[in-house]
Design an enzyme around this catalytic site. Structure first.
Site, PDB file in Angstrom:
ATOM      1  N   LYS A   1     -10.358  12.713   8.292  1.00  0.00           N
ATOM      2  CA  LYS A   1      -9.696  12.070   9.724  1.00  0.00           C
ATOM      3  C   LYS A   1      -9.909  14.050  10.126  1.00  0.00           C
ATOM      4  CE  LYS A   1      -7.015   9.000   7.876  1.00  0.00           C
ATOM      5  NZ  LYS A   1      -7.266   7.619   8.885  1.00  0.00           N
TER       6      LYS A   1
ATOM      7  N   GLU B   1      -9.587   3.932   2.059  1.00  0.00           N
ATOM      8  CA  GLU B   1      -8.671   3.514   0.841  1.00  0.00           C
ATOM      9  C   GLU B   1      -8.306   2.940   0.192  1.00  0.00           C
ATOM     10  OE1 GLU B   1      -7.804   5.530   3.477  1.00  0.00           O
ATOM     11  OE2 GLU B   1      -5.840   5.069   2.786  1.00  0.00           O
TER      12      GLU B   1
ATOM     13  N   ARG C   1      -7.172  -0.555   0.714  1.00  0.00           N
ATOM     14  CA  ARG C   1      -8.578  -1.595  -0.202  1.00  0.00           C
ATOM     15  C   ARG C   1      -8.753  -1.013  -1.491  1.00  0.00           C
ATOM     16  NH1 ARG C   1     -12.924  -1.956   5.026  1.00  0.00           N
ATOM     17  NH2 ARG C   1     -11.322  -0.632   5.729  1.00  0.00           N
TER      18      ARG C   1
ATOM     19  N   LYS D   1       0.701  -1.299   0.341  1.00  0.00           N
ATOM     20  CA  LYS D   1       0.016  -0.178   0.205  1.00  0.00           C
ATOM     21  C   LYS D   1       0.768   1.144   0.455  1.00  0.00           C
ATOM     22  CE  LYS D   1      -2.892   2.501   2.981  1.00  0.00           C
ATOM     23  NZ  LYS D   1      -4.213   2.597   4.092  1.00  0.00           N
TER      24      LYS D   1
ATOM     25  N   ASP E   1     -12.399   7.395   3.368  1.00  0.00           N
ATOM     26  CA  ASP E   1     -10.865   6.945   4.309  1.00  0.00           C
ATOM     27  C   ASP E   1     -10.826   5.658   4.198  1.00  0.00           C
ATOM     28  OD1 ASP E   1      -8.962   7.377   5.866  1.00  0.00           O
ATOM     29  OD2 ASP E   1     -10.402   8.258   7.388  1.00  0.00           O
TER      30      ASP E   1
ATOM     31  N   ASP F   1      -3.020  10.517   3.929  1.00  0.00           N
ATOM     32  CA  ASP F   1      -4.223  10.069   4.036  1.00  0.00           C
ATOM     33  C   ASP F   1      -4.754  10.481   4.565  1.00  0.00           C
ATOM     34  OD1 ASP F   1      -6.375   8.612   3.857  1.00  0.00           O
ATOM     35  OD2 ASP F   1      -6.348   7.041   5.344  1.00  0.00           O
TER      36      ASP F   1
ATOM     37  N   ASP G   1       1.356   6.273   5.602  1.00  0.00           N
ATOM     38  CA  ASP G   1       0.853   5.175   5.115  1.00  0.00           C
ATOM     39  C   ASP G   1       0.633   4.493   3.711  1.00  0.00           C
ATOM     40  OD1 ASP G   1      -1.772   3.809   5.363  1.00  0.00           O
ATOM     41  OD2 ASP G   1      -3.224   5.353   4.487  1.00  0.00           O
TER      42      ASP G   1
HETATM   43  N1  BES Z   1      -4.582   4.333   6.674  1.00  0.00           N
HETATM   44  C1  BES Z   1      -5.822   4.444   8.065  1.00  0.00           C
HETATM   45  C2  BES Z   1      -5.620   3.615   8.851  1.00  0.00           C
HETATM   46  C3  BES Z   1      -5.158   3.412  10.070  1.00  0.00           C
HETATM   47  C4  BES Z   1      -5.711   4.317  10.240  1.00  0.00           C
HETATM   48  C5  BES Z   1      -3.841   2.864  10.200  1.00  0.00           C
HETATM   49  C6  BES Z   1      -5.038   5.020  11.777  1.00  0.00           C
HETATM   50  C7  BES Z   1      -3.164   3.318  11.035  1.00  0.00           C
HETATM   51  C8  BES Z   1      -3.645   4.647  12.221  1.00  0.00           C
HETATM   52  C9  BES Z   1      -6.687   3.884   6.627  1.00  0.00           C
HETATM   53  O1  BES Z   1      -7.064   3.729   5.486  1.00  0.00           O
HETATM   54  C10 BES Z   1      -7.987   4.170   7.254  1.00  0.00           C
HETATM   55  O2  BES Z   1      -8.264   5.742   7.446  1.00  0.00           O
HETATM   56  N2  BES Z   1      -9.041   3.521   7.305  1.00  0.00           N
HETATM   57  C11 BES Z   1      -9.883   3.139   8.498  1.00  0.00           C
HETATM   58  C12 BES Z   1     -10.776   2.789   7.839  1.00  0.00           C
HETATM   59  C13 BES Z   1     -12.477   2.624   7.990  1.00  0.00           C
HETATM   60  C14 BES Z   1     -12.791   4.259   7.415  1.00  0.00           C
HETATM   61  C15 BES Z   1     -13.206   1.725   7.905  1.00  0.00           C
HETATM   62  C16 BES Z   1      -9.886   3.272   9.835  1.00  0.00           C
HETATM   63  O3  BES Z   1      -9.027   2.472   9.968  1.00  0.00           O
HETATM   64  O4  BES Z   1      -9.793   4.218  10.744  1.00  0.00           O
HETATM   65 ZN    ZN Z   2      -4.434   4.662   4.523  1.00  0.00          ZN
HETATM   66 MN    MN Z   3      -7.453   6.515   5.495  1.00  0.00          MN
END
Ligand code: BES
Ligand code: ZN
Ligand code: MN
Length: 495
Positions: A262, A334, A336, A250, A332, A255, A273
């Site tokens: 966020k 993104e 996947r 990834k 968010d 992000d 990220d």
């Molecule tokens: N890059 C983030 C995941 C992340 C968040 C990694 C905090 C480490 C610390 C990912 O893109 C994301 O934002 N995931 C969301 C998914 C949700 C919207 C279903 C998450 O984990 O909040």
């Molecule tokens: Zn992310």
């Molecule tokens: Mn995200």
């Protein structure tokens, strides 16, 4: 980091000229004789030192020794984790001094943990300088690894050098701020790797990505002013007929969450990220050093996730390269969306295994914290190999479930699949989303959201999971290639 290998008994270490001599003392070390052994005996007797893992005692201009500094450091039972604890503590004890080179003296009891010792030393001495050149002044830049027999440790030393270089590269790219690590910068880094023999690189831009039908990846990028890059790396160490392992990283270089923005506090950490992508670059660096008889492909979908007038909106439906339509309920989620198209692209290599590596979910951090990465796999052998590689390299992961019931929440009235379900088991539902795109090959997914970087005072990338990816790949090579021309006895008690 400059690493050197040296035959060095405790007796020889006494006359070895170095800025700092670090002697690892395990509970079994009493067998040694000579000056250092005498100093140890006295220090233990007086209660100043014990061999508990991480206990340090430091001398300046130790009498009779050629080293400017001596550090005795306990490594307890001499297990791999003890060696890591000890080496880290010893290097930290030397950091305030003007030490430029360190010699680690590993006795027979701990010499099997050479790779762990080298990695711990490299990790503790790493200094980020790309946008802070002033940090360079205070750095240890050479580590000599002293072992009972340098010739017996040659293969382990080669692995240590490769792994240390790979982890350093992954940390470096992980740490760089997003304005110094754009998709294009990552592509340039990949092209640099292609200067090594056996490594080649191809970089696709938006036009090619659209022509391939990667509508999901392109959609994530559309709100950003930075153009996307799809990076394809090849390591060709075996006949073209040998099916490759494909690593997919990834590469979200920043992000923001997009329109599903966020919260502000801590958002800077979303520069990390792209640590999955960085781990692929790091693994290729290590492969270039080790030259195993293997074929490996690296795929990196790299882009930013930004809000803006052109950005993707909640409710938008996009068409992925697989043909499946996706309803984007949360911009968010993104990771996947970029990975699914890379996973579809992976099919063309007829891979023996595909492993994606992604800072995918905050939920994985809640589930496993910062110690173990989340491991998902559709293939039992692949899962077992990755778990073992993690244990061997002290870069741990933990198997997570993929029951079909977890995919219930991904149903959509407007597309084949939604990109999020409800909050429960968020790391698992993300994996279930990815699994839809991996039907044609054995697949594993590493959610490294908790393990790829540290927050707080030690904020920075860890370089994980380069050690376990490398251990996994090296275990795939034909026997003749393995860094183990050692006897069956030492091989079984390794790490
Ligand atoms: N890059 C983030 C995941 C992340 C968040 C990694 C905090 C480490 C610390 C990912 O893109 C994301 O934002 N995931 C969301 C998914 C949700 C919207 C279903 C998450 O984990 O909040
Ligand atoms: Zn992310
Ligand atoms: Mn995200």
């Amino acid at each position: 980091m400059n690493l050197e290998l040296q035959t060095l008994s405790w007796a020889q270490a006494a006359s070895f000229k170095t800025d700092a001599l670090v002697v690892l003392v395990s509970k079994a070390a009493k067998l040694e004789t000579g000056l250092i052994a005498n100093m140890l005996a006295q220090a233990e007797k007086s209660g100043d030192f014990s061999s508990a893992a991480g206990q340090c005692m430091l001398w300046w201009k130790p009498p009779g020794l050629n080293a400017l500094r001596l550090v005795l450091v306990g490594v307890g039972e001499g297990r791999a984790t003890d060696v890591r604890t000890g080496v880290t503590a010893a290097i930290n004890a030397l950091k305030k001094s003007k030490t430029a080179s360190v010699t680690l003296c590993l006795s027979a009891q701990v010499a099997e943990h050479l790779v762990v010792a080298a990695q711990a030393a490299a990790d503790a001495t790493y200094v980020y300088t790309a946008t802070k050149p002033s940090a360079k002044a205070l750095s240890i830049d050479k580590v000599v690894l002293g072992v009972p027999s340098a010739s017996a440790a040659k293969a382990d030393f080669a692995l240590a050098q490769a792994q240390v270089a790979g982890v350093a590269l992954a940390r470096e790219w992980g740490n760089r701020p997003a304005n110094h690590a754009t998709p294009n910068h990552l592509a340039q880094a990949a092209k640099q790797l292609a200067k090594h023999a056996r490594v080649s690189c191809e970089v696709l831009g938006l036009k090619e990505v659209e022509r391939l039908g990667m509508g999901s990846f392109a959609a994530v990028s559309q709100g950003s002013a930075q153009p996307l890059r799809f990076i394809v790396l090849h390591y060709k160490g075996a006949a073209a007929t040998q099916a490759p392992v494909v690593l997919v990283g990834k590469g979200i270089t920043f992000d923001t969450g997009g329109i599903s923005l966020k919260p502000g506090p801590g958002m800077d950490e979303m520069k990390f990220d792209m640590c999955g992508a960085a781990s692929v670059l790091g693994t290729f660096e290590a492969l270039a050093h080790l030259k195993p008889s293997l074929n490996v492909v690296g795929l990196i979908p790299a882009c930013e996730n930004m809000p803006g007038g052109k950005a993707l909106k909640p409710g938008d439906v996009v068409t992925s390269m697989s043909g499946q339509t996706i309803e984007i309920l949360n911009t968010d989620a993104e990771g996947r969306l970029v990975l699914c198209d890379a996973l579809t692209y992976a099919k063309r290599f007829k891979p023996r295994a595909v492993i994606d590596i992604a800072t995918l979910t905050g939920a994985c951090v809640i589930a496993l914290g910062h110690l173990r990465s989340g491991l998902y796999a559709t293939d039992e052998a692949l899962a077992a190999q990755l778990l073992a590689a993690g244990e061997q390299s002290l870069d741990l992961c933990w198997r997570m479930p993929l029951d079909d019931e977890y995919a219930e929440g991904l149903k959509s009235n407007f597309a084949d699949v939604a990109n999020v379900a409800d909050r429960s088991a968020g790391s698992v539902t993300a994996a279930k989303f990815l699994q839809r795109f991996t039907k044609d090959y054995p697949w594993a997914h590493l959610d490294i959201a908790g393990s790829a970087w540290k927050s707080g005072a030690a904020k920075g990338a860890t370089g994980r999971p380069v050690p376990s990816l490398l251990a996994y790949l090296m275990a795939q090579t034909p026997l003749a290639d393995k860094p183990a021309k050692r006897s069956a006895k030492t091989a079984t008690k390794r790490r």
